[in-house]
Design a protein around this motif. Structure first.
Motif, mmCIF file in Angstrom:
data_model
loop_
_atom_site.group_PDB
_atom_site.id
_atom_site.type_symbol
_atom_site.label_atom_id
_atom_site.label_comp_id
_atom_site.label_asym_id
_atom_site.label_seq_id
_atom_site.Cartn_x
_atom_site.Cartn_y
_atom_site.Cartn_z
ATOM 1 N N VAL A 55 19.037 -7.546 -27.629
ATOM 2 C CA VAL A 55 17.983 -6.664 -27.127
ATOM 3 C C VAL A 55 16.656 -7.406 -27.006
ATOM 4 C CG1 VAL A 55 16.610 -4.610 -27.626
ATOM 5 C CG2 VAL A 55 19.083 -4.567 -27.963
ATOM 6 N N VAL A 56 16.230 -8.062 -28.077
ATOM 7 C CA VAL A 56 14.897 -8.661 -28.125
ATOM 8 C C VAL A 56 14.785 -9.920 -27.259
ATOM 9 C CG1 VAL A 56 13.211 -9.749 -29.676
ATOM 10 C CG2 VAL A 56 14.377 -7.671 -30.374
ATOM 11 N N ARG A 57 15.805 -10.778 -27.291
ATOM 12 C CA ARG A 57 15.742 -12.018 -26.522
ATOM 13 C C ARG A 57 16.417 -11.925 -25.165
ATOM 14 N NH1 ARG A 57 17.477 -15.407 -31.555
ATOM 15 N NH2 ARG A 57 15.490 -15.523 -32.645
ATOM 16 N N ALA A 60 14.874 -7.579 -23.270
ATOM 17 C CA ALA A 60 13.416 -7.472 -23.188
ATOM 18 C C ALA A 60 12.827 -8.436 -22.160
ATOM 19 C CB ALA A 60 12.790 -7.734 -24.556
ATOM 20 N N ASP A 61 13.529 -9.529 -21.888
ATOM 21 C CA ASP A 61 13.026 -10.542 -20.958
ATOM 22 C C ASP A 61 13.692 -10.515 -19.588
ATOM 23 O OD1 ASP A 61 11.271 -11.514 -22.867
ATOM 24 O OD2 ASP A 61 12.680 -13.022 -23.600
#
Length: 139
Positions: A55-57, A60-61
């Motif tokens: 999710v974050v890496r 999100a990008d």
């Protein structure tokens, strides 16, 4: 006698090549009800990827993860333990590095995964973390 990592760890960690598409890893995590996989470069463990990393890496990008591999989203700073070391030492290392899980390696190959949930279920089963960790997955 001190408790060993092998007594707390989850055996047979899931491993995938760094070239594996992120969506395949996510599917595997869902199907096996796990939150992380170890990332391999050949036969060597080179990282770990968690559902949060995806999710974050990943998401999100990028709007599209179809061309994204595990190598692009994994944590390369891998904290490890030996199956024969004292569990307390491994847990202290988790605290020191602020990680929730560590790979258990024997002769350089992955044999298990130790999570804070594994430790809580064994050492403090009535704690909130122990109870939550022992509960069935929300799928």
């Amino acid at each position: 006698m001190a408790q060993l990592v092998r007594e707390l760890m989850t055996d047979h960690p899931v491993t995938l090549s760094g070239d594996t598409p992120v969506h395949e890893a996510a599917r595997m995590m869902r199907n096996q009800e796990i939150g992380s996989v170890l990332v391999l470069d050949g036969a060597e463990v080179c990282g770990i990827v968690t559902d949060r990393d995806i999710v974050v890496r990943g998401l999100a990008d990028r709007a599209d993860l179809s061309g994204c591999s595990l190598r692009e989203v994994c944590s390369e700073r891998l904290v490890t333990a030996s199956p024969n070391e004292e569990a307390g030492n491994a847990i202290a290392r988790m605290r020191e590095h602020a990680v929730r899980r560590i790979a258990v390696l024997e002769d350089g190959r992955p044999v298990g995964m130790l999570s804070i949930g594994d430790a809580a279920m064994e050492r403090d089963p009535n704690s909130a973390l122990g109870t939550i960790s022992a509960a069935p997955a929300n799928t």
